[in-house]
Scaffold this motif. Sequence first.
Motif, PDB file in Angstrom:
ATOM      1  N   TRP A   1     -43.327  -9.155  20.903  1.00  0.00           N
ATOM      2  CA  TRP A   1     -44.076  -9.725  19.779  1.00  0.00           C
ATOM      3  C   TRP A   1     -43.138 -10.049  18.614  1.00  0.00           C
ATOM      4  CZ3 TRP A   1     -44.916  -7.321  14.905  1.00  0.00           C
ATOM      5  CH2 TRP A   1     -45.810  -8.016  14.061  1.00  0.00           C
ATOM      6  N   LEU A   2     -42.174  -9.144  18.406  1.00  0.00           N
ATOM      7  CA  LEU A   2     -41.228  -9.310  17.309  1.00  0.00           C
ATOM      8  C   LEU A   2     -40.306 -10.514  17.538  1.00  0.00           C
ATOM      9  CD1 LEU A   2     -40.468  -7.661  14.738  1.00  0.00           C
ATOM     10  CD2 LEU A   2     -38.779  -6.455  16.153  1.00  0.00           C
ATOM     11  N   GLY A   3     -40.223 -10.948  18.784  1.00  0.00           N
ATOM     12  CA  GLY A   3     -39.394 -12.116  19.081  1.00  0.00           C
ATOM     13  C   GLY A   3     -38.042 -11.766  19.677  1.00  0.00           C
ATOM     14  N   VAL A   4     -37.884 -10.518  20.086  1.00  0.00           N
ATOM     15  CA  VAL A   4     -36.635 -10.102  20.727  1.00  0.00           C
ATOM     16  C   VAL A   4     -36.767 -10.371  22.223  1.00  0.00           C
ATOM     17  CG1 VAL A   4     -35.237  -8.057  21.260  1.00  0.00           C
ATOM     18  CG2 VAL A   4     -36.220  -8.319  18.988  1.00  0.00           C
ATOM     19  N   SER A   5     -35.694 -10.824  22.861  1.00  0.00           N
ATOM     20  CA  SER A   5     -35.757 -11.015  24.314  1.00  0.00           C
ATOM     21  C   SER A   5     -34.569 -10.317  24.953  1.00  0.00           C
ATOM     22  CB  SER A   5     -35.756 -12.494  24.651  1.00  0.00           C
ATOM     23  OG  SER A   5     -34.658 -13.128  24.024  1.00  0.00           O
ATOM     24  N   TRP A   6     -34.749  -9.877  26.166  1.00  0.00           N
ATOM     25  CA  TRP A   6     -33.718  -9.077  26.828  1.00  0.00           C
ATOM     26  C   TRP A   6     -33.648  -9.438  28.300  1.00  0.00           C
ATOM     27  CZ3 TRP A   6     -38.203  -7.285  24.560  1.00  0.00           C
ATOM     28  CH2 TRP A   6     -39.207  -6.858  25.437  1.00  0.00           C
ATOM     29  N   GLU A   7     -32.563  -8.966  28.919  1.00  0.00           N
ATOM     30  CA  GLU A   7     -32.369  -9.248  30.333  1.00  0.00           C
ATOM     31  C   GLU A   7     -33.225  -8.300  31.177  1.00  0.00           C
ATOM     32  OE1 GLU A   7     -28.212  -9.091  31.368  1.00  0.00           O
ATOM     33  OE2 GLU A   7     -27.669 -10.366  29.674  1.00  0.00           O
ATOM     34  N   THR A   8     -33.596  -8.762  32.353  1.00  0.00           N
ATOM     35  CA  THR A   8     -34.294  -7.872  33.287  1.00  0.00           C
ATOM     36  C   THR A   8     -33.427  -7.736  34.540  1.00  0.00           C
ATOM     37  OG1 THR A   8     -35.490  -9.782  34.121  1.00  0.00           O
ATOM     38  CG2 THR A   8     -36.639  -8.369  32.515  1.00  0.00           C
ATOM     39  N   PRO A   9     -33.559  -6.707  35.344  1.00  0.00           N
ATOM     40  CA  PRO A   9     -34.477  -5.597  35.150  1.00  0.00           C
ATOM     41  C   PRO A   9     -33.995  -4.662  34.020  1.00  0.00           C
ATOM     42  CG  PRO A   9     -33.095  -5.170  37.061  1.00  0.00           C
ATOM     43  CD  PRO A   9     -32.731  -6.539  36.566  1.00  0.00           C
ATOM     44  N   VAL A  10     -34.938  -3.972  33.437  1.00  0.00           N
ATOM     45  CA  VAL A  10     -34.636  -3.006  32.381  1.00  0.00           C
ATOM     46  C   VAL A  10     -34.285  -1.674  33.047  1.00  0.00           C
ATOM     47  CG1 VAL A  10     -35.730  -1.653  30.535  1.00  0.00           C
ATOM     48  CG2 VAL A  10     -36.114  -4.127  30.684  1.00  0.00           C
ATOM     49  N   ARG A  11     -33.236  -1.036  32.573  1.00  0.00           N
ATOM     50  CA  ARG A  11     -32.889   0.268  33.145  1.00  0.00           C
ATOM     51  C   ARG A  11     -33.730   1.359  32.491  1.00  0.00           C
ATOM     52  NH1 ARG A  11     -28.787   2.670  36.282  1.00  0.00           N
ATOM     53  NH2 ARG A  11     -28.239   4.763  35.646  1.00  0.00           N
ATOM     54  N   ARG A  12     -34.401   2.101  33.354  1.00  0.00           N
ATOM     55  CA  ARG A  12     -35.216   3.218  32.870  1.00  0.00           C
ATOM     56  C   ARG A  12     -34.512   4.493  33.332  1.00  0.00           C
ATOM     57  NH1 ARG A  12     -39.671   2.390  35.659  1.00  0.00           N
ATOM     58  NH2 ARG A  12     -40.766   1.135  34.130  1.00  0.00           N
ATOM     59  N   GLN A  13     -34.121   5.340  32.399  1.00  0.00           N
ATOM     60  CA  GLN A  13     -33.276   6.486  32.776  1.00  0.00           C
ATOM     61  C   GLN A  13     -33.945   7.427  33.762  1.00  0.00           C
ATOM     62  OE1 GLN A  13     -31.780   8.004  28.970  1.00  0.00           O
ATOM     63  NE2 GLN A  13     -29.905   6.844  29.306  1.00  0.00           N
ATOM     64  N   SER A  14     -35.252   7.577  33.660  1.00  0.00           N
ATOM     65  CA  SER A  14     -35.912   8.523  34.568  1.00  0.00           C
ATOM     66  C   SER A  14     -35.846   8.070  36.029  1.00  0.00           C
ATOM     67  CB  SER A  14     -37.369   8.747  34.144  1.00  0.00           C
ATOM     68  OG  SER A  14     -38.079   7.535  34.205  1.00  0.00           O
ATOM     69  N   ASP A  15     -35.488   6.807  36.266  1.00  0.00           N
ATOM     70  CA  ASP A  15     -35.333   6.335  37.648  1.00  0.00           C
ATOM     71  C   ASP A  15     -33.959   6.680  38.216  1.00  0.00           C
ATOM     72  OD1 ASP A  15     -37.828   5.178  37.535  1.00  0.00           O
ATOM     73  OD2 ASP A  15     -37.079   3.179  37.026  1.00  0.00           O
ATOM     74  N   HIS A  16     -33.082   7.246  37.384  1.00  0.00           N
ATOM     75  CA  HIS A  16     -31.694   7.434  37.816  1.00  0.00           C
ATOM     76  C   HIS A  16     -31.192   8.846  37.604  1.00  0.00           C
ATOM     77  CE1 HIS A  16     -31.387   3.089  38.294  1.00  0.00           C
ATOM     78  NE2 HIS A  16     -32.085   3.008  37.166  1.00  0.00           N
TER      79      HIS A  16
END
Length: 287
Positions: free
Chosen positions: A69-84
């Motif tokens: 919503w704020l207008g920030v964009s990022w690359e995917t996939p997003v790293r989620r620490q609990s998956d690692h």
Amino acid sequence: MTNTFVTRFAPSPTGYLHRGHAFSALTAWEAARAAPDPLGGRFLLRIEDIDRTRCRPEFEAALVEDLAWLGVSWETPVRRQSDHLEDYAGALRELAERGLLYRCFKTRKEIAETIQSAPHGAMEAYRGEPLPPAEEARRIEAGEPYAWRLSLDHAERTLGGFDTLSFVEEGEGPNGEHGVIAARPQIGGDVVLARKDVGVAYHLAVVFDDALQGITHVVRGQDLFEAAHVQRLLQALLGLPTPIYRHHRLLTGPDGKRFAKRDRSETLRDLREQGKTAAQIRTELGF
Ligand code: GLU
């Protein structure tokens, strides 16, 4: 050719994002866009949710929504620490096998008492040592909970001192620190790198991920400046590269106090509901 500017915003989903987070995310995002990187600066989002006792999936969903919503964009996939968690456990094992960690059975209260009874009286970071093997074995056997702490003494011996450890600060620490900073990991004492309820602690997961993700620039708030001293030591012990740091000032509210998740007001969702637009917030924050 690889990118010369890769940064990240790494929130912990323990509450709703507020203005302070928006400022931090926009600072990192703008830095990536403005970077003189021939391939274009990169901006990553990382979910730091290893503390399962405090993080909640609904806060993760909310922060993704608020940032978009704020207008920030990022690359995917997003790293989620609990998956690692296995990755971090591996790094932890490596440090333990090299004798750099010890089991600490002290409760929070006992730690606080130890620190207060230190000879110089002042509050200082905790430093301890392993228990005698027989006592340790007995307490493990009895099922007593313990944390793994990094032994500064052992780390110092391993590296032959901390004198060669430094990092580059392109932003500013809370006391105006800037430029090449001599790392003083003593600031953190024998930091906890794993707890019983949380398999791995913040510092280890951060240095592991920053290296894995090729982060060249860590852009984050000054509240984490001291963490850089500890993280620099972990990078040296694990043979990981050291990113450049850009700590930014902390945003304060009208009362002069910094925003915190515990302040219920002024979350991005509240502001949105009050009719603020993302463009207004960006302008108010100086972007
Ligand atoms: N997850 C940390 C926080 O929310 C930030 C870690 C970092 O930027 O190094 O405070």
